[in-house]
Write a protein that holds these residues in place. Structure first.
Motif, PDB file in Angstrom:
ATOM      1  N   GLN A  54       0.904  10.717   3.512  1.00 32.03           N
ATOM      2  CA  GLN A  54       0.866  10.605   4.975  1.00 32.03           C
ATOM      3  C   GLN A  54      -0.498  10.958   5.551  1.00 32.03           C
ATOM      4  OE1 GLN A  54       3.327   9.424   6.936  1.00 32.03           O
ATOM      5  NE2 GLN A  54       2.064   9.628   8.751  1.00 32.03           N
ATOM      6  N   TYR A  65      -2.946   8.172   4.880  1.00 30.78           N
ATOM      7  CA  TYR A  65      -2.609   7.018   5.715  1.00 30.78           C
ATOM      8  C   TYR A  65      -3.134   7.213   7.138  1.00 30.78           C
ATOM      9  CZ  TYR A  65       0.125   3.722   8.443  1.00 30.78           C
ATOM     10  OH  TYR A  65       0.498   2.743   9.321  1.00 30.78           O
ATOM     11  N   GLU A  66      -2.918   8.401   7.691  1.00 31.46           N
ATOM     12  CA  GLU A  66      -3.395   8.687   9.051  1.00 31.46           C
ATOM     13  C   GLU A  66      -4.911   8.604   9.136  1.00 31.46           C
ATOM     14  OE1 GLU A  66      -1.699   8.920  11.808  1.00 31.46           O
ATOM     15  OE2 GLU A  66       0.197   8.717  10.743  1.00 31.46           O
ATOM     16  N   ILE A 111      -6.932   6.762   7.198  1.00 31.86           N
ATOM     17  CA  ILE A 111      -7.282   5.341   7.096  1.00 31.86           C
ATOM     18  C   ILE A 111      -7.050   4.648   8.432  1.00 31.86           C
ATOM     19  CG2 ILE A 111      -6.602   3.133   6.051  1.00 31.86           C
ATOM     20  CD1 ILE A 111      -5.969   4.768   3.477  1.00 31.86           C
ATOM     21  N   ARG A 112      -5.899   4.919   9.034  1.00 34.18           N
ATOM     22  CA  ARG A 112      -5.560   4.307  10.321  1.00 34.18           C
ATOM     23  C   ARG A 112      -6.583   4.680  11.390  1.00 34.18           C
ATOM     24  NH1 ARG A 112      -2.314   6.561  13.925  1.00 34.18           N
ATOM     25  NH2 ARG A 112      -1.646   5.232  15.595  1.00 34.18           N
ATOM     26  N   HIS A 138       0.422   5.432   0.272  1.00 34.98           N
ATOM     27  CA  HIS A 138      -0.505   6.529   0.541  1.00 34.98           C
ATOM     28  C   HIS A 138       0.272   7.774   0.927  1.00 34.98           C
ATOM     29  CE1 HIS A 138      -3.837   3.699   0.695  1.00 34.98           C
ATOM     30  NE2 HIS A 138      -3.132   2.959   1.513  1.00 34.98           N
ATOM     31  N   SER A 159       0.845  -1.190   0.000  1.00 35.18           N
ATOM     32  CA  SER A 159       0.000   0.000   0.000  1.00 35.18           C
ATOM     33  C   SER A 159       0.882   1.243   0.000  1.00 35.18           C
ATOM     34  CB  SER A 159      -0.895   0.037   1.235  1.00 35.18           C
ATOM     35  OG  SER A 159      -1.769  -1.049   1.232  1.00 35.18           O
TER      36      SER A 159
END
Length: 85
Positions: free
Chosen positions: A45, A48-49, A51-52, A43, A41
Motif C-alpha cells: 500500500q 502504491y501511494e 507511485i500514485r 504493490h 501490478s
C-alpha cells in the motif's frame, strides 16, 4: 470487506488467475505469496501511494512550461497562434 481465516500453506483465489498463499507467520507479521498475471501490478500500500503521488506530480503542467512550449512551436511555425490567458 471480506475477512477470511487461513492456516499456514492455505490459499485464497481471486477470480480465475490470482492466488494468494500464506507462506509464513512470524510474530505479528505474515508472509504472503501472490501469483498473478504480469499484466496486474501488485504493490504494498505505501509503495502504491508513493507511485500514485509521483504520477500525479509528473502530470502537472505549469503556466510557464506551457508558455515556453508555445514559444518553441511558434518559432518553428509562425502560423501556430500563441495561447491567450
Amino acid at each position: 470487506m471480506l475477512i477470511l481465516t487461513r492456516k499456514l500453506g492455505e490459499r485464497i483465489t481471486i477470480g480465475d488467475d490470482i492466488t494468494i498463499t500464506l507462506l509464513e507467520i512470524k510474530g505479528t507479521q505474515i508472509k504472503l505469496g501472490i501469483e498473478a498475471p504480469k499484466s496486474i501490478s501488485i504493490h504494498r500500500q505505501e509503495i502504491y501511494e508513493r507511485i500514485r503521488k509521483e504520477n500525479l506530480n509528473s502530470s502537472e503542467v505549469s503556466a510557464s512550461d506551457l508558455s515556453e512550449a508555445t514559444s518553441i512551436f511558434t518559432s518553428i511555425d509562425p502560423r501556430i497562434n500563441s495561447i491567450e490567458d
